[in-house]
Design an enzyme around this catalytic site. Structure first.
Site, mmCIF file in Angstrom:
data_model
loop_
_atom_site.group_PDB
_atom_site.id
_atom_site.type_symbol
_atom_site.label_atom_id
_atom_site.label_comp_id
_atom_site.label_asym_id
_atom_site.label_seq_id
_atom_site.Cartn_x
_atom_site.Cartn_y
_atom_site.Cartn_z
ATOM 1 N N ARG A 268 0.851 -1.178 0.000
ATOM 2 C CA ARG A 268 0.000 0.000 0.000
ATOM 3 C C ARG A 268 0.893 1.237 0.000
ATOM 4 O O ARG A 268 1.938 1.258 0.673
ATOM 5 C CB ARG A 268 -0.921 0.014 1.227
ATOM 6 N N GLU A 297 -3.914 7.775 -4.921
ATOM 7 C CA GLU A 297 -4.082 7.147 -6.237
ATOM 8 C C GLU A 297 -5.299 7.715 -6.941
ATOM 9 O O GLU A 297 -6.323 7.922 -6.272
ATOM 10 C CB GLU A 297 -4.237 5.631 -6.065
ATOM 11 N N HIS A 319 -1.002 0.603 -9.946
ATOM 12 C CA HIS A 319 -1.629 -0.371 -9.022
ATOM 13 C C HIS A 319 -2.089 -1.597 -9.829
ATOM 14 O O HIS A 319 -3.277 -1.896 -9.918
ATOM 15 C CB HIS A 319 -2.807 0.260 -8.255
HETATM 16 C C1 DGY Z 1 -5.424 -5.854 -3.385
HETATM 17 O O1 DGY Z 1 -6.172 -6.781 -3.727
HETATM 18 O O2 DGY Z 1 -5.412 -5.419 -2.232
HETATM 19 C C2 DGY Z 1 -4.505 -5.277 -4.401
HETATM 20 O O3 DGY Z 1 -3.859 -4.153 -3.963
HETATM 21 C C3 DGY Z 1 -5.225 -4.981 -5.703
HETATM 22 O O4 DGY Z 1 -5.547 -6.130 -6.311
#
Ligand code: DGY
Length: 370
Positions: A268, A297, A319
């Site tokens: 993250r 984002e 992402h």
């Molecule tokens: C998640 O699933 O948490 C990823 O960051 C995106 O697929």
């Protein structure tokens, strides 16, 4: 088949097959039609309108306002992601609304992306391709215009040894890498024993020249002794955990890394202080960074990470780590986020597992129902 018609609102299109499966079971499904996230006010309106289930993604803030709007009617929130920092768990628990996530199915896709991103960064694939495309490749030369760094035989730090961290470790074994692990919850001795056995076997059979090793070390040791660093921790802000991860990578920790170290983050964004990272890249405290996730984002146009001066050592991705076709779309709950998301929703609404939420494999906040 359920004996009543459940109403679902999905904040994003998670694939035709998903909605087909729900409609075949008699569900009434509404999908937010635009690719961008719906405004929160619309989610509240839909929940207040009496939907039984809400399909969300990591873009949707799901908190007390939403749960309150659905306190008498909303039975399930099915999150299409493994991370759920957008869902306020305490609020969900207060309103006793279970939510699910899509752990496991994106583990390998995310891990291979992290590994590829590190390799592409260190071997300068982006810069090298630009050279050719921009007609700057004039001759073959032993060391010009630049060289990259190999991954094979180097040392990697795995920060966070949960599912995805472990999947990266599996890939690193094949590249004869030494592995330094850091995990706030403490070492996983079984993992170390199994990986070391595999490394030793490869060495004994002549599949790798040097004997390699894996061990748990402190965060500072992992950062200061590694050529590559891969981050795999959940986002935990101050007050959410005894070991918060917000800005875990900051001016101080960046300074502990080697000036040649390469860093990748697929966890993250807020785990890294982006201003500090941009400074570290500009002043060459580290060799480079590849990011798939950001503090905000999409990445704002004025982000310091876009500085052309650091372009050759800063790779920026949208992402995208879990964005493999099977991973995103498969209807098999053991393979795809779509399949797992829908199965989690069906389990709750149709009261599978005898209606016992604590036995449902994809429910996250089981503690609220014990
Ligand atoms: C998640 O699933 O948490 C990823 O960051 C995106 O697929």
């Amino acid at each position: 088949m359920p004996n009543r018609k459940f109403r679902i609102f999905a904040t994003a299109d998670i694939g035709d097959a998903t909605f087909h499966r729900l409609r075949q079971r008699g569900y009434e499904v509404e999908i937010y039609p635009s690719p961008e996230p719906p405004p929160k006010s619309l989610i509240i309106e839909k929940v207040r309108g009496g939907i039984d289930g809400l399909i969300t993604t990591l873009r949707d803030p799901i908190d007390a306002e939403i749960f309150e709007a659905g306190q008498d009617t909303l039975k399930a929130v099915a999150q299409y992601a493994v991370g759920f920092d957008n869902i306020n768990r305490a609020d969900a628990n207060r309103y006793k609304i279970p939510f699910t996530n899509t752990a496991d199915v994106l583990t390998e896709a995310t891990a291979e992306f992290a590994f590829f991103a590190l390799a592409a960064l260190a071997r300068k694939l982006w810069t090298a391709e630009h050279l050719v495309r921009e007609n700057q490749w004039g001759y073959w030369h032993p060391s010009l215009p630049f060289l990259g760094d190999e991954m094979t035989g180097k040392t990697i730090a795995i920060i966070g040894t949960g599912r995805i961290g472990q999947a990266v470790i599996k890939k690193c074994i094949g590249f004869d890498m030494n592995i330094l692990c850091y995990e706030a919850m403490g070492p996983n001795d079984k993992l170390v024993a199994a990986v070391q056995e595999e490394m030793d076997l490869r060495h004994q059979h002549g599949l790798q020249r040097e004997r390699t090793s894996i061990k748990y070390v402190s965060m500072d040791e992992a950062l200061s002794q590694s050529d590559f660093i891969s981050i795999h921790v959940p986002l935990l802000r101050e007050g959410e955990s005894d070991t918060p991860t917000y800005h875990l990578i900051n001016e101080r920790t960046l300074h502990t890394m080697r000036p040649t170290a390469y860093l990748v983050n697929t966890s993250r964004g807020p785990v890294i202080d982006e201003n500090a990272l941009a400074k570290a890249l500009k002043e060459k405290w580290i060799g480079g960074a590849a990011l798939d996730v950001y503090e905000k984002e999409p990445l704002p146009p004025d982000s310091p990470l876009r500085d052309p001066e650091i372009e050759d050592r800063c790779r920026l991705y949208p992402h995208f780590a879990s964005a493999g076709r099977t991973t995103r779309l498969s209807m098999d709950p053991n393979l795809g986020m779509a399949g797992r998301c829908v199965q989690g929703l069906i389990d709750i609404l149709e009261q599978n597992y005898g209606g016992d939420v604590t036995k449902m494999p994809y429910v996250v906040n089981k503690e609220a129902f014990r």
